[in-house]
Write a protein that holds these residues in place. Structure first.
Motif, mmCIF file in Angstrom:
data_model
loop_
_atom_site.group_PDB
_atom_site.id
_atom_site.type_symbol
_atom_site.label_atom_id
_atom_site.label_comp_id
_atom_site.label_asym_id
_atom_site.label_seq_id
_atom_site.Cartn_x
_atom_site.Cartn_y
_atom_site.Cartn_z
ATOM 1 N N LEU A 28 2.581 -106.613 -54.151
ATOM 2 C CA LEU A 28 3.770 -106.014 -53.552
ATOM 3 C C LEU A 28 3.648 -105.956 -52.029
ATOM 4 C CD1 LEU A 28 4.546 -103.107 -56.056
ATOM 5 C CD2 LEU A 28 5.744 -105.288 -55.816
ATOM 6 N N GLN A 29 2.465 -105.618 -51.563
ATOM 7 C CA GLN A 29 2.235 -105.557 -50.118
ATOM 8 C C GLN A 29 2.390 -106.942 -49.496
ATOM 9 O OE1 GLN A 29 -1.572 -103.959 -48.981
ATOM 10 N NE2 GLN A 29 -1.236 -104.433 -46.832
ATOM 11 N N GLN A 30 1.799 -107.960 -50.117
ATOM 12 C CA GLN A 30 1.874 -109.309 -49.561
ATOM 13 C C GLN A 30 3.287 -109.889 -49.645
ATOM 14 O OE1 GLN A 30 -1.222 -112.003 -50.846
ATOM 15 N NE2 GLN A 30 -2.838 -110.504 -50.455
ATOM 16 N N MET A 31 4.056 -109.485 -50.639
ATOM 17 C CA MET A 31 5.451 -109.921 -50.714
ATOM 18 C C MET A 31 6.278 -109.279 -49.594
ATOM 19 S SD MET A 31 6.087 -109.905 -54.848
ATOM 20 C CE MET A 31 7.743 -110.588 -54.871
ATOM 21 N N SER A 32 5.964 -108.042 -49.265
ATOM 22 C CA SER A 32 6.756 -107.331 -48.246
ATOM 23 C C SER A 32 6.579 -107.922 -46.851
ATOM 24 C CB SER A 32 6.369 -105.848 -48.227
ATOM 25 O OG SER A 32 5.077 -105.663 -47.669
ATOM 26 N N TYR A 33 5.501 -108.686 -46.626
ATOM 27 C CA TYR A 33 5.207 -109.188 -45.280
ATOM 28 C C TYR A 33 6.353 -109.983 -44.659
ATOM 29 C CZ TYR A 33 0.251 -107.858 -45.443
ATOM 30 O OH TYR A 33 -0.932 -107.157 -45.496
ATOM 31 N N GLN A 34 7.101 -110.733 -45.462
ATOM 32 C CA GLN A 34 8.164 -111.552 -44.872
ATOM 33 C C GLN A 34 9.309 -110.701 -44.337
ATOM 34 O OE1 GLN A 34 9.286 -113.849 -48.465
ATOM 35 N NE2 GLN A 34 11.408 -113.313 -48.029
ATOM 36 N N LYS A 35 9.366 -109.427 -44.756
ATOM 37 C CA LYS A 35 10.494 -108.576 -44.346
ATOM 38 C C LYS A 35 10.114 -107.454 -43.388
ATOM 39 C CE LYS A 35 13.583 -109.421 -48.222
ATOM 40 N NZ LYS A 35 14.764 -109.860 -47.472
ATOM 41 N N ILE A 36 8.864 -107.362 -43.016
ATOM 42 C CA ILE A 36 8.451 -106.246 -42.157
ATOM 43 C C ILE A 36 7.912 -106.735 -40.814
ATOM 44 C CG2 ILE A 36 7.914 -104.752 -44.115
ATOM 45 C CD1 ILE A 36 4.865 -105.325 -43.332
ATOM 46 N N ILE A 37 7.746 -105.767 -39.919
ATOM 47 C CA ILE A 37 7.083 -106.012 -38.634
ATOM 48 C C ILE A 37 5.770 -105.247 -38.679
ATOM 49 C CG2 ILE A 37 7.227 -105.724 -36.128
ATOM 50 C CD1 ILE A 37 10.313 -105.732 -36.497
ATOM 51 N N ALA A 38 4.670 -105.967 -38.508
ATOM 52 C CA ALA A 38 3.336 -105.370 -38.504
ATOM 53 C C ALA A 38 2.431 -106.262 -37.664
ATOM 54 C CB ALA A 38 2.785 -105.250 -39.925
ATOM 55 N N ASP A 39 1.396 -105.679 -37.104
ATOM 56 C CA ASP A 39 0.496 -106.462 -36.254
ATOM 57 C C ASP A 39 -0.411 -107.382 -37.060
ATOM 58 O OD1 ASP A 39 1.518 -105.380 -33.916
ATOM 59 O OD2 ASP A 39 0.156 -103.666 -33.992
ATOM 60 N N GLU A 40 -0.737 -106.981 -38.284
ATOM 61 C CA GLU A 40 -1.604 -107.806 -39.129
ATOM 62 C C GLU A 40 -0.950 -108.031 -40.483
ATOM 63 O OE1 GLU A 40 -5.600 -106.302 -39.489
ATOM 64 O OE2 GLU A 40 -5.666 -105.764 -37.362
ATOM 65 N N LYS A 41 -1.027 -109.281 -40.950
ATOM 66 C CA LYS A 41 -0.477 -109.638 -42.263
ATOM 67 C C LYS A 41 -1.448 -110.615 -42.916
ATOM 68 C CE LYS A 41 4.357 -109.216 -40.774
ATOM 69 N NZ LYS A 41 5.673 -109.855 -40.746
ATOM 70 N N GLU A 42 -2.367 -110.072 -43.693
ATOM 71 C CA GLU A 42 -3.398 -110.920 -44.286
ATOM 72 C C GLU A 42 -2.886 -111.603 -45.543
ATOM 73 O OE1 GLU A 42 -7.425 -109.603 -44.564
ATOM 74 O OE2 GLU A 42 -7.071 -108.067 -43.057
ATOM 75 N N SER A 43 -2.366 -112.784 -45.389
ATOM 76 C CA SER A 43 -1.820 -113.649 -46.444
ATOM 77 C C SER A 43 -0.538 -113.076 -47.037
ATOM 78 C CB SER A 43 -2.839 -113.955 -47.532
ATOM 79 O OG SER A 43 -3.065 -112.865 -48.372
ATOM 80 N N SER A 44 0.348 -113.978 -47.447
ATOM 81 C CA SER A 44 1.687 -113.581 -47.874
ATOM 82 C C SER A 44 2.119 -114.285 -49.151
ATOM 83 C CB SER A 44 2.705 -113.931 -46.776
ATOM 84 O OG SER A 44 2.435 -113.234 -45.593
ATOM 85 N N ILE A 45 3.006 -113.620 -49.883
ATOM 86 C CA ILE A 45 3.631 -114.187 -51.073
ATOM 87 C C ILE A 45 5.132 -114.153 -50.829
ATOM 88 C CG2 ILE A 45 4.028 -113.899 -53.553
ATOM 89 C CD1 ILE A 45 1.305 -112.359 -53.596
ATOM 90 N N MET A 46 5.783 -115.292 -50.984
ATOM 91 C CA MET A 46 7.220 -115.349 -50.743
ATOM 92 C C MET A 46 7.977 -114.554 -51.803
ATOM 93 S SD MET A 46 9.614 -118.657 -50.137
ATOM 94 C CE MET A 46 11.374 -118.477 -49.881
ATOM 95 N N ILE A 47 8.948 -113.779 -51.357
ATOM 96 C CA ILE A 47 9.796 -113.011 -52.277
ATOM 97 C C ILE A 47 10.831 -113.936 -52.886
ATOM 98 C CG2 ILE A 47 11.535 -111.191 -52.460
ATOM 99 C CD1 ILE A 47 10.126 -109.784 -50.125
#
Length: 202
Positions: free
Chosen positions: A92-111
């Protein structure tokens, strides 16, 4: 008599010339005064907002795609071994990366709607396996409806639950343009629309 007529004509011509000159100068003066007033109003009027410079939300140090977790979601079927609880939080955290602003995003899953449906089914079928199943379902049900108005808080909640993380707190929600850029640069997919709302009051 003739001289009087000539002098009268000269005086009349002079008066007409002076009157015409005065009329033209007065008109020019009023025009200039009007222009100065307009210039002053333009200078003092509030300026239109300048469009903010585009800022990418991609983490160029850690912001890669997580194909392993993505594939595990895509290949999961009802009856398969479910993800353990902390893995649901990580997904859930990695999916949220495409929609948030954060300084670090360790790997992502497309929603995608399909991935949300898969995770919903997994959590619903295995509620007893998850200590925080209601929290997962709350997030996933909102996302299924395209409601990402609190995706930054959803990310931070999952971040807190995992406990050992040091950085990467969300502090805002990406704009549609930022999300399209993120999807293109991280997932190598070109889209013109994104799933769910992307612009919210923070």
């Amino acid at each position: 008599m003739r001289w009087i007529r000539i002098v009268g004509m000269v005086v009349l011509t002079a008066l007409l010339s002076i009157s015409a000159t005065y009329f033209v100068m007065d008109k020019n003066y009023k025009q200039e005064a009007s222009n100065k007033g307009t210039d002053s109003e333009l200078r003092n009027s509030p300026k239109k907002e300048v469009k903010e410079k585009f800022v990418s939300t991609v983490d160029t140090k850690f912001g890669w795609e997580n194909p392993v977790f993505s594939m595990r979601i895509d290949e999961w079927k009802s009856g398969d071994e479910p993800f353990v609880g902390n893995l649901v939080e990580e997904v859930l955290q990695q999916m949220s990366y495409q929609k948030i602003i954060a300084d670090e995003k360790e790997s992502s899953i497309m929603i995608t709607p399909e991935r949300i449906d898969t995770l919903l089914q997994m959590v619903e079928e295995n509620k007893d396996e998850y200590e925080r199943s209601e929290q997962y379902l709350d997030v996933l049900n909102r996302w299924k409806l395209g409601d990402f108005s609190s995706v930054d808080q959803d990310h931070n909640d999952m971040w807190y639950l995992q406990g050992s993380k040091q950085g990467g707190m969300a502090y805002g929600i990406a704009t549609k343009e930022q999300e399209i850029d993120y999807i293109f640069r991280v997932f190598a997919k070109e889209v013109v629309e994104v799933f769910g709302s992307s612009i919210h009051a923070n």
